[in-house]
Design an enzyme around this catalytic site. Structure first.
Site, PDB file in Angstrom:
ATOM      1  N   GLY A  69      20.425  33.110 148.161  1.00  0.00           N
ATOM      2  CA  GLY A  69      19.039  33.211 147.719  1.00  0.00           C
ATOM      3  C   GLY A  69      18.683  34.635 147.340  1.00  0.00           C
ATOM      4  N   GLY A  70      18.010  35.358 148.248  1.00  0.00           N
ATOM      5  CA  GLY A  70      17.494  36.687 147.939  1.00  0.00           C
ATOM      6  C   GLY A  70      18.520  37.659 147.399  1.00  0.00           C
ATOM      7  N   SER A 104      20.482  33.727 154.413  1.00  0.00           N
ATOM      8  CA  SER A 104      20.531  35.183 154.614  1.00  0.00           C
ATOM      9  C   SER A 104      21.950  35.738 154.524  1.00  0.00           C
ATOM     10  CB  SER A 104      19.882  35.561 155.952  1.00  0.00           C
ATOM     11  OG  SER A 104      18.503  35.212 155.964  1.00  0.00           O
ATOM     12  N   ASN A 150      20.840  30.962 143.798  1.00  0.00           N
ATOM     13  CA  ASN A 150      19.582  30.229 143.693  1.00  0.00           C
ATOM     14  C   ASN A 150      18.445  31.244 143.570  1.00  0.00           C
ATOM     15  OD1 ASN A 150      17.394  28.520 143.859  1.00  0.00           O
ATOM     16  ND2 ASN A 150      17.632  28.094 146.034  1.00  0.00           N
ATOM     17  N   TRP A 151      17.928  31.404 142.355  1.00  0.00           N
ATOM     18  CA  TRP A 151      16.869  32.384 142.114  1.00  0.00           C
ATOM     19  C   TRP A 151      15.513  31.932 142.662  1.00  0.00           C
ATOM     20  CZ3 TRP A 151      17.417  34.416 136.363  1.00  0.00           C
ATOM     21  CH2 TRP A 151      18.644  35.076 136.228  1.00  0.00           C
ATOM     22  N   LYS A 152      15.404  30.649 143.007  1.00  0.00           N
ATOM     23  CA  LYS A 152      14.134  30.079 143.463  1.00  0.00           C
ATOM     24  C   LYS A 152      13.050  30.354 142.402  1.00  0.00           C
ATOM     25  CE  LYS A 152      15.689  30.333 148.194  1.00  0.00           C
ATOM     26  NZ  LYS A 152      15.326  30.463 149.615  1.00  0.00           N
ATOM     27  N   GLU A 212      13.383  23.733 151.139  1.00  0.00           N
ATOM     28  CA  GLU A 212      12.050  24.022 150.606  1.00  0.00           C
ATOM     29  C   GLU A 212      11.481  22.807 149.887  1.00  0.00           C
ATOM     30  OE1 GLU A 212      13.300  28.695 150.238  1.00  0.00           O
ATOM     31  OE2 GLU A 212      13.108  27.490 148.412  1.00  0.00           O
ATOM     32  N   GLY A 263      15.861  33.116 154.283  1.00  0.00           N
ATOM     33  CA  GLY A 263      14.860  34.126 153.996  1.00  0.00           C
ATOM     34  C   GLY A 263      14.293  34.823 155.212  1.00  0.00           C
ATOM     35  N   GLU A 321      22.609  24.930 155.071  1.00  0.00           N
ATOM     36  CA  GLU A 321      21.636  26.010 155.170  1.00  0.00           C
ATOM     37  C   GLU A 321      20.713  25.756 156.356  1.00  0.00           C
ATOM     38  OE1 GLU A 321      20.741  28.082 151.041  1.00  0.00           O
ATOM     39  OE2 GLU A 321      19.670  26.207 151.234  1.00  0.00           O
ATOM     40  N   HIS A 374      17.195  20.725 148.885  1.00  0.00           N
ATOM     41  CA  HIS A 374      16.960  22.033 149.487  1.00  0.00           C
ATOM     42  C   HIS A 374      15.820  21.934 150.495  1.00  0.00           C
ATOM     43  CE1 HIS A 374      15.988  26.292 149.922  1.00  0.00           C
ATOM     44  NE2 HIS A 374      17.175  26.551 149.413  1.00  0.00           N
TER      45      HIS A 374
END
Length: 249
Positions: A233-234, A212, A9-11, A98, A174, A168, A96
């Site tokens: 994610g990151g 994470s 997931n590049w967001k 977010e 994050g 999640e 998600h």
């Protein structure tokens, strides 16, 4: 049989330059893995066409980060599930944290999106998870169960084959904090038990962990009996790290 899945997931990160370098690195790295793992790239919608071209000729799959609650119409700025399918997506994220927190998406809206995602032939990756406050109040299992029940309210029959659930914990996204492998496994086992109660083919549905995940903790997490991969994610923005995570399955 459950599929092992690792999704990136590049967001809201990306550029055409990043697509070329990052997807190229992932494509080459994953091709060398002697692993039975399905790898999904989920970029911002503006770069779906670029990523679709970049993954051509490989086993990498394409996903969309969000879809609208409506099939089509006067909804400026929205992207429908059918549009995502039309440009080559196989997967769609929904629910998600977010989206829930920053855009006030509730359980009803998530269920509406799940219905449209399945109707469009896409696989829904349904995100669930509790906040730190909810966990500290002993409500984690209750919150996750509520989210799953709501999202799957209209799913039946062949629709179950298009369902993936990603746990999640909001407090681990994050933040650098990660649920212990034991904590993550306990939640995933509870989720699989709930799926059985709902009449789903629970042993055939892939359950992912996100929050994470890094190359140095992925193997322990993925070794758990009910964790079938990850939503990353990151770490998905660094090709070497993401490929190492895929190799940990």
């Amino acid at each position: 049989m459950r599929r092992n899945i690792v999704a990136a997931n590049w967001k809201m990160n990306g550029s055409r330059e990043l697509v070329e370098s990052l997807v190229g690195g992932v494509k080459a790295g994953v091709a060398k893995l002697d692993k039975d793992v399905e790898v999904v790239i989920i970029p911002p919608s503006l770069y779906l066409a670029d990523v679709e071209k970049a993954v051509s000729g490989s086993a990498l799959q394409l996903g969309v980060q969000n879809v609208a609650r409506w099939e089509s119409g006067a909804y400026t700025g929205e992207v429908s599930a059918q549009m995502a399918s039309d440009v080559g997506c196989a997967y769609a994220l929904v629910g998600h944290s977010e989206r829930r927190q920053l855009f006030a998406e509730d359980d009803v809206q998530v269920a509406e999106k799940v219905r449209l995602i399945l109707a469009s032939g896409l696989v829904a990756i349904i995100c669930v998870g509790e906040t730190l406050e909810e966990r500290e109040a002993g409500q984690a299992e209750q919150v996750v169960a509520r989210q799953i029940r709501a999202a799957l309210a209209d799913v039946s029959g062949e629709g179950w084959k298009k369902i993936v659930i990603a746990y999640e914990p909001v407090w681990a996204i994050g933040t650098g904090k990660t649920a212990t492998a034991v904590d993550a496994q306990n939640m995933h086992a509870n989720m699989r038990g709930l799926l059985s109660e709902l009449g789903a083919p629970a042993q055939e549905i892939s359950l992912l962990y996100g929050g994470s995940v890094k190359p140095d903790n992925a193997a322990e997490l993925f070794a758990q009996a009910d964790i079938d991969g990850g939503l990353i994610g990151g770490a998905s923005l660094v090709s070497d790290d993401f490929v190492r995570i895929c190799g940990a399955v």
